[in-house]
Design a protein around this motif. Structure first.
Motif, PDB file in Angstrom:
ATOM      1  N   HIS A  91       0.815  -1.218   0.000  1.00 35.02           N
ATOM      2  CA  HIS A  91       0.000   0.000   0.000  1.00 35.02           C
ATOM      3  C   HIS A  91       0.852   1.272   0.000  1.00 35.02           C
ATOM      4  O   HIS A  91       0.303   2.374   0.070  1.00 35.02           O
ATOM      5  CB  HIS A  91      -0.927   0.016   1.217  1.00 35.02           C
ATOM      6  CG  HIS A  91      -1.959  -1.069   1.201  1.00 35.02           C
ATOM      7  ND1 HIS A  91      -3.022  -1.076   0.328  1.00 35.02           N
ATOM      8  CD2 HIS A  91      -2.075  -2.204   1.936  1.00 35.02           C
ATOM      9  CE1 HIS A  91      -3.761  -2.158   0.534  1.00 35.02           C
ATOM     10  NE2 HIS A  91      -3.205  -2.857   1.502  1.00 35.02           N
ATOM     11  N   ASP A 147     -12.019   3.370   3.534  1.00 33.35           N
ATOM     12  CA  ASP A 147     -11.028   2.527   2.867  1.00 33.35           C
ATOM     13  C   ASP A 147     -10.870   1.215   3.629  1.00 33.35           C
ATOM     14  O   ASP A 147     -10.909   1.189   4.856  1.00 33.35           O
ATOM     15  CB  ASP A 147      -9.662   3.230   2.829  1.00 33.35           C
ATOM     16  CG  ASP A 147      -9.625   4.342   1.802  1.00 33.35           C
ATOM     17  OD1 ASP A 147     -10.684   4.618   1.218  1.00 33.35           O
ATOM     18  OD2 ASP A 147      -8.554   4.921   1.588  1.00 33.35           O
ATOM     19  N   GLY A 148     -10.686   0.146   2.897  1.00 33.27           N
ATOM     20  CA  GLY A 148     -10.391  -1.126   3.540  1.00 33.27           C
ATOM     21  C   GLY A 148      -8.937  -1.168   3.984  1.00 33.27           C
ATOM     22  O   GLY A 148      -8.107  -0.370   3.544  1.00 33.27           O
ATOM     23  N   ASN A 149      -8.622  -2.088   4.874  1.00 31.39           N
ATOM     24  CA  ASN A 149      -7.245  -2.272   5.353  1.00 31.39           C
ATOM     25  C   ASN A 149      -6.646  -0.975   5.899  1.00 31.39           C
ATOM     26  O   ASN A 149      -5.515  -0.611   5.565  1.00 31.39           O
ATOM     27  CB  ASN A 149      -6.349  -2.812   4.226  1.00 31.39           C
ATOM     28  CG  ASN A 149      -6.788  -4.172   3.739  1.00 31.39           C
ATOM     29  OD1 ASN A 149      -7.143  -5.036   4.534  1.00 31.39           O
ATOM     30  ND2 ASN A 149      -6.779  -4.355   2.428  1.00 31.39           N
ATOM     31  N   GLU A 167      -5.538  -0.125   8.902  1.00 33.60           N
ATOM     32  CA  GLU A 167      -4.317  -0.304   9.692  1.00 33.60           C
ATOM     33  C   GLU A 167      -3.124  -0.640   8.800  1.00 33.60           C
ATOM     34  O   GLU A 167      -2.016  -0.136   9.002  1.00 33.60           O
ATOM     35  CB  GLU A 167      -4.516  -1.413  10.742  1.00 33.60           C
ATOM     36  CG  GLU A 167      -5.300  -0.982  11.966  1.00 33.60           C
ATOM     37  CD  GLU A 167      -6.785  -0.799  11.679  1.00 33.60           C
ATOM     38  OE1 GLU A 167      -7.266  -1.368  10.667  1.00 33.60           O
ATOM     39  OE2 GLU A 167      -7.458  -0.081  12.439  1.00 33.60           O
ATOM     40  N   LYS A 168      -3.360  -1.499   7.792  1.00 30.33           N
ATOM     41  CA  LYS A 168      -2.267  -1.890   6.891  1.00 30.33           C
ATOM     42  C   LYS A 168      -1.771  -0.686   6.091  1.00 30.33           C
ATOM     43  O   LYS A 168      -0.559  -0.505   5.898  1.00 30.33           O
ATOM     44  CB  LYS A 168      -2.760  -2.983   5.932  1.00 30.33           C
ATOM     45  CG  LYS A 168      -1.686  -3.547   5.009  1.00 30.33           C
ATOM     46  CD  LYS A 168      -0.687  -4.380   5.779  1.00 30.33           C
ATOM     47  CE  LYS A 168       0.226  -5.170   4.848  1.00 30.33           C
ATOM     48  NZ  LYS A 168       1.064  -4.333   3.983  1.00 30.33           N
ATOM     49  N   LYS A 169      -2.680   0.152   5.637  1.00 25.00           N
ATOM     50  CA  LYS A 169      -2.286   1.334   4.868  1.00 25.00           C
ATOM     51  C   LYS A 169      -1.508   2.319   5.734  1.00 25.00           C
ATOM     52  O   LYS A 169      -0.558   2.956   5.261  1.00 25.00           O
ATOM     53  CB  LYS A 169      -3.525   2.004   4.266  1.00 25.00           C
ATOM     54  CG  LYS A 169      -4.138   1.214   3.115  1.00 25.00           C
ATOM     55  CD  LYS A 169      -5.347   1.915   2.525  1.00 25.00           C
ATOM     56  CE  LYS A 169      -5.906   1.113   1.348  1.00 25.00           C
ATOM     57  NZ  LYS A 169      -7.103   1.750   0.753  1.00 25.00           N
ATOM     58  N   ASP A 197       2.063   0.837   6.222  1.00 23.51           N
ATOM     59  CA  ASP A 197       2.885   0.994   5.020  1.00 23.51           C
ATOM     60  C   ASP A 197       3.276   2.454   4.795  1.00 23.51           C
ATOM     61  O   ASP A 197       4.399   2.750   4.367  1.00 23.51           O
ATOM     62  CB  ASP A 197       2.136   0.465   3.793  1.00 23.51           C
ATOM     63  CG  ASP A 197       2.016  -1.058   3.793  1.00 23.51           C
ATOM     64  OD1 ASP A 197       2.566  -1.687   4.720  1.00 23.51           O
ATOM     65  OD2 ASP A 197       1.376  -1.609   2.878  1.00 23.51           O
TER      66      ASP A 197
END
Length: 490
Positions: A126, A277-279, A281-283, A286
């Protein structure tokens, strides 16, 4: 006959078969290598240059041995566009503002941003470095909203305090390791601005250690096996992400922190949630990791370059101090220092010139890398598909094609020729849609470092001059120390 070959196989040591297979494989690779380049030379009008004598290796060993001389010699011999074969790929190196503009503004169906697989895995799918198209545009827009000029101006005390406190510690220490200390200053600044300002010293120290491990193997063989450098960096990434998630949880509980919407981490988290937006925490993970990767590199290198270049150009340092004195920013007693406000920075013209010249003479990033998806034309030459193209920032800044006397450190050139250069002549932070999103943060960090050094400290580097290794970023090729004392303005 069959029994003869069976007996030969049984009685021949295995290492001989292994050696023979390696030799045969290399021979086949060499033949295919020669065939490919003969064919591609007939099909296309390739740029001038040489590809080396060995398959896969090409001119890599020569490049690593000669370093920046490699590119200077070839640009001098072949012009602004030349071909070579380094790090396993046919590569075209390019300089010249018009050529760089063509590549930076190029069609994404023809050119694709290229990073080694290890870098892609470590910074995350991401991150802006890896994403492309609409995904890249939307995510970049969100990050830029968290670092608007007004939000950065509201944090000017962060930049001034970070620089002044660190430089005061150098003065009190007397002798420092300039590379290590510049890096420590930068990492702490990035952590406090982009993660949280009031983290405990133990958490900051843990983050610094994990970030150091994370950065060591950004460009490595991507084998996630215990014992490899890549494995260690992936573990460090997981630890950094764990701390980021802990901070987010703490922020949700902390009403005071929730109210501080100007904080980068809170702002980005809120915007991603609002956009559904999905994800999320992941975004966020990154994005922070990418900023750590990019921000540490550019600002650490620029801070060291400031120490090194100003120590060797005392007349430039004196002229800078004279400008600061004109604006009443020098300390009369070496104890009380006037506050530098947001109105001062744009008016300090010579400070801006010194900043630009430091980034021109020792650019923190050597180049911008692209992978060719479809053959295209450049200066009448055809660049084949699957080749690499390097827009060399270093060649552009200190080669002969852009600036007069490029190897001379001369901030006055920006007073004399401020309007004579195109937007693609001076590109320390990249250009176009791929320009570094953290450039304004880096700019303020570096400006305040230059300013606080000039008015607080007098220093000498030992040795005073060294050879600089430019791969992957400028750093001294031997150990250095810096001796600090307080500057007293008379």
């Amino acid at each position: 006959m069959t029994s003869f070959f069976q007996s030969l196989v049984e009685n021949t040591p295995s290492y001989i078969f292994y050696t023979a297979s390696v030799i045969l494989s290399l021979a086949l690779i060499s033949i295919s290598h020669c065939f490919y380049f003969r064919l591609i030379t007939k099909l296309y009008n390739l740029p001038p240059g040489t590809m080396g004598y060995f398959p896969l290796i090409g001119e890599t060993l020569t490049f690593l041995k000669l370093k920046e001389k490699f590119t200077f010699q070839r640009h001098s011999k072949y012009g602004r566009v030349y071909k070579t074969h380094i790090f396993g790929s046919p590569t075209v190196r390019v300089c010249g503002s018009d050529n760089i503009r063509t590549l930076m503004m190029g069609d994404t169906k023809i050119l694709q941003v290229f990073w080694p697989p290890s870098t892609q895995s470590l910074v995350g799918s991401h991150s802006l470095a890896v994403s492309s198209g609409e995904c890249h545009r939307q995510h970049k827009s969100l990050i830029l909203k968290t670092m608007t000029p007004s939000k950065l101006k509201s944090h000017l005390d962060h930049f001034q305090t970070t620089a002044s406190e660190k430089i005061e510690s150098w003065i009190n220490s007397g002798i420092i390791d300039p590379v290590q200390q510049c890096r420590d200053m930068t990492v702490r600044s990035v952590i406090k601005y982009f993660i949280r300002n009031d983290l405990s010293e133990s958490v900051i120290e843990k983050l610094i250690n994990e970030i150091t491990t994370f950065e060591k193997n950004l460009m490595s063989i991507p084998l996630n096996i215990p014992g490899t450098g890549f494995y260690k960096s992936m573990k460090a990434r997981a630890e950094i992400c764990s701390i980021i998630q802990s901070v987010l949880c703490q922020n949700n509980k902390d009403t005071k922190c929730q109210a501080q919407s100007k904080d980068f981490l809170n702002s980005l988290h809120s915007m991603l949630q609002e956009n559904r937006d999905g994800n999320v925490e992941k975004k966020i993970e990154d994005s922070i990791l990418e900023i750590i990767f990019a921000g540490n590199l550019t600002t650490t290198v620029a801070s060291f370059s400031t120490l090194y270049l100003l120590a060797n150009h005392p007349k430039v340092l004196q002229k800078l101090r004279e400008e600061l004195n004109e604006f009443g920013l020098m300390s009369p007693d070496g104890i009380h220092y006037p506050i530098v406000t947001q109105d001062h920075i744009p008016k300090l013209n010579y400070l801006q010139c010194v900043f630009k010249e430091i980034l021109r003479r020792l650019p923190p990033v050597g180049g911008v890398y692209r992978k060719v998806l479809k053959p295209f034309q450049l200066e009448g030459y055809t660049i084949p598909a699957n080749w690499r193209v390097v827009c060399s920032i270093r060649d552009q800044h200190i080669g002969d094609c852009t600036f007069d006397n490029p190897m001379t450190f001369n901030p006055d050139r920006w007073l004399e020729t401020a309007d004579d250069h195109s937007a693609f002549d001076f590109i320390p932070f990249g250009a176009a849609s791929r320009r570094c999103v953290g450039k304004d943060f880096a700019r303020l960090s570096i400006l305040y470092t230059i300013l606080e050094l000039a008015r607080r400290a007098q220093w000498k580097m030992q040795p005073s001059t060294v050879k600089i290794d430019f791969i992957p970023a400028p750093k001294p090729m031997e150990e250095m120390t810096a001796t600090f004392e307080r500057y007293k303005h008379e």
